[in-house]
Scaffold this active site. Structure first.
Site, PDB file in Angstrom:
ATOM      1  CG  ASP A   1      -1.534  -1.174   1.638  1.00  0.00           C
ATOM      2  OD1 ASP A   1      -1.623  -2.074   0.794  1.00  0.00           O
ATOM      3  OD2 ASP A   1      -1.985  -1.269   2.797  1.00  0.00           O
TER       4      ASP A   1
ATOM      5  CD  GLU B   1      -6.706  -5.347   4.326  1.00  0.00           C
ATOM      6  OE1 GLU B   1      -6.101  -6.081   5.111  1.00  0.00           O
ATOM      7  OE2 GLU B   1      -6.447  -5.300   3.110  1.00  0.00           O
TER       8      GLU B   1
HETATM    9  C1  FRU Z   1      -3.741  -3.717   2.955  1.00  0.00           C
HETATM   10  C2  FRU Z   1      -3.018  -4.089   4.227  1.00  0.00           C
HETATM   11  C3  FRU Z   1      -3.356  -3.075   5.301  1.00  0.00           C
HETATM   12  C4  FRU Z   1      -2.188  -3.177   6.229  1.00  0.00           C
HETATM   13  C5  FRU Z   1      -1.061  -3.407   5.281  1.00  0.00           C
HETATM   14  C6  FRU Z   1       0.050  -4.257   5.820  1.00  0.00           C
HETATM   15  O1  FRU Z   1      -3.099  -4.063   1.798  1.00  0.00           O
HETATM   16  O2  FRU Z   1      -3.366  -5.385   4.612  1.00  0.00           O
HETATM   17  O3  FRU Z   1      -4.595  -3.288   5.925  1.00  0.00           O
HETATM   18  O4  FRU Z   1      -2.036  -2.026   6.990  1.00  0.00           O
HETATM   19  O5  FRU Z   1      -1.605  -4.013   4.127  1.00  0.00           O
HETATM   20  O6  FRU Z   1       1.142  -4.273   4.955  1.00  0.00           O
END
Ligand code: FRU
Length: 501
Positions: free
Chosen positions: A44, A224
């Protein structure tokens, strides 16, 4: 027959030399205009903000390898959303706490008291992720880090965490200043409950719970990466606005794996109320590789926000065949709201200033004339196609190479759908990668199609931005032929912009 203007595109010897490093074996899939880290894993984007002429992008990053782990915040910046410079890791994993996704604000008056002085500073708000240990269960909590004005040094706040409910699935805080109630608002994903929690604070440190939204739309295993903003409605009544709550779902997207949905509604400073029935799902992007799309904070007030996402999918991200990096971001997009026949919907357009690409050429193309381009195809380009008024046929683009691989994208009139088909490009060792994505739409006016190709991806924007389809693609040979497809006898307007060199 190749239209005369396309002859202009033939590479000269000097340009060919510039192309060579990007196509050398190790870097063959390195994008030219999309951000990818020099090496190692990213997922992300997080903590996006704009300040003093620079856009700052932080990103989920493993400083130690090209698979997910040791999550830290990498850092890059750009003056133009087009040319990126990578900086040292901003927030490293520390004491067993991983730095999960979050957002950024510019605390102009030092309301938090954690800036170096009262002229304010950028502040990152991130999730601390602690795996289960012998003494306690897994937990996720929200934390602050203050930066210098240039955003090059970051200090984690000594009073962290600032929001801890001892929950296992509580992450990805989106924080913004809410002018009407004169306070900071935080939206956090209660991931396994398929809810977004809303909190308020005067100083970014002391948070009170306001409300929850959800479950609604598509629930998937996890919610998320919430994003939340207010925008004017194009075609609405004077001064009409709506709030958009965008949510990532870790699995269960219409085309498989992770993807994103959004809700349109109202926010009174305390609760978000969805305009649509809870059963309605609105997809943010109709391709397979757009996740955790977040908006830059602190940009000038405009009728759109600027967003970018992770261009991959949790179903196969670990198997993408790139080295020494793994993961790249989507092209930044301008996202706005429009009143359509179906209701209020988001509209996306690439935010990069394509005038920065080299040589913009335009002319007409006819599907009967054979290959539209069959030499000198640059590794990154934008292709625009528009059908004439009254045209009732098909339109599409087919990319192919000497390994017999092809990719098609366009509008299928019989099925009344926009589609992107990557089933014939097989260089990913994961059965979930191959796919044909399609979205139904009855198109009445001229068809407009804009595609951005950048070495290992194709993004399509159509229907005046109401449809976007984002796809990774790893052809084993560079594309050496472009066909523009359509009904016999048709003539389309085209534009071609070479990007990135
Ligand atoms: C989404 C996620 C988020 C988390 C991150 C961990 O892609 O699962 O919810 O903060 O990636 O790398």
């Amino acid at each position: 027959m190749v239209p005369a203007f396309l002859l202009l595109l033939t590479l000269n010897a000097q340009e060919a030399a510039i192309v060579a490093p990007a196509t050398a074996a190790a870097q063959r899939y390195r994008p030219l205009v999309h951000f990818s880290p020099e090496r190692n894993w990213t997922n992300d984007p997080c903590g996006l903000y704009f300040l003093d002429g620079f856009y700052h992008l932080f990103f989920q990053y493993n400083p130690h390898g090209d698979q997910w782990g040791h999550m830290s915040w990498g850092h890059a910046s750009t003056p133009d959303l087009f040319t990126w410079k990578e900086h040292p890791v901003a927030l490293p994993e520390e004491n067993g706490v991983m730095m999960f996704t979050g957002s950024a604000v510019v605390d102009r008056n030092n309301s938090s008291g954690i800036c170096a002085d009262d002229s304010g500073c950028p502040i990152l708000i991130y999730t601390g992720h602690e795996s289960k240990s012998e003494s306690r269960p897994r937990r996720e909590h929200q934390n602050l880090a203050a930066g210098d004005r240039k955003g090059m040094t970051w200090r984690k706040y000594s009073g962290n965490p600032v929001l801890n409910e001892e929950r296992a699935e509580f992450r990805d805080p989106k924080v913004f200043w809410h002018e009407r109630t004169h306070r900071w608002i935080m939206v956090v994903a209660l991931a396994n409950e398929h809810k977004a929690g809303f909190y308020a604070s005067r100083d970014l440190k002391d948070w009170k719970k306001l409300s929850e939204f959800g479950p609604a739309g598509t629930t998937g295993p996890n919610w998320e990466c919430p994003e939340f903003f207010e925008l004017p409605v194009e075609g609405g009544t004077k001064g009409e606005t709506r709030w958009v709550l965008k949510i990532g779902i870790g699995d269960g997207h219409v085309f498989g794996g992770s993807g994103e949905q959004y809700f349109v509604g109202r926010f009174d400073g305390t609760s978000f109320v969805n305009d649509n029935p809870a059963s309605t799902t609105l997809w943010f992007d109709h391709g397979r590789d757009c996740y955790c799309t977040l908006a830059f904070a602190n940009t000038p007030k405009r009728p759109y926000v600027e967003m970018l996402g992770w261009m991959s999918n949790w179903s196969y991200a670990k198997d993408t065949p790139t080295t020494p990096f793994r993961g790249q971001m989507t092209i930044p997009r301008r996202v706005s709201l429009r009143k359509t026949r179906e209701g209020i919907r988001i509209v996306q357009r690439p935010a990069v200033n394509t005038a920065r690409g080299r040589r913009v050429v335009a002319g007409t193309a006819s599907p009967d004339a054979g290959p539209w381009m069959s030499s000198g195809i640059p590794p990154a380009f934008q292709l625009d196609i528009e059908t004439p008024p009254g045209y009732k046929g098909e339109v599409g683009v087919r990319l192919s190479n000497s390994a017999g691989e092809w990719f098609t994208v366009g509008y299928d009139r019989a099925k009344q759908e926009w589609f992107a088909d990557r089933t014939a490009v097989k260089n990913v060792n994961n059965a979930k990668f191959a796919s044909r994505a399609a979205v139904k739409r009855v198109e009445r006016g001229p068809l407009r199609l804009q595609i951005l190709v950048d070495v290992s991806s194709v993004e399509m924007f159509a229907s005046r931005g109401e449809v976007s389809m984002t796809h990774l693609l790893f052809p084993s040979q560079p594309w050496n032929r472009i066909d523009i497809t359509g009904d016999s006898g048709a003539k389309f307007e085209t534009g071609f912009t070479r990007l990135g060199l």
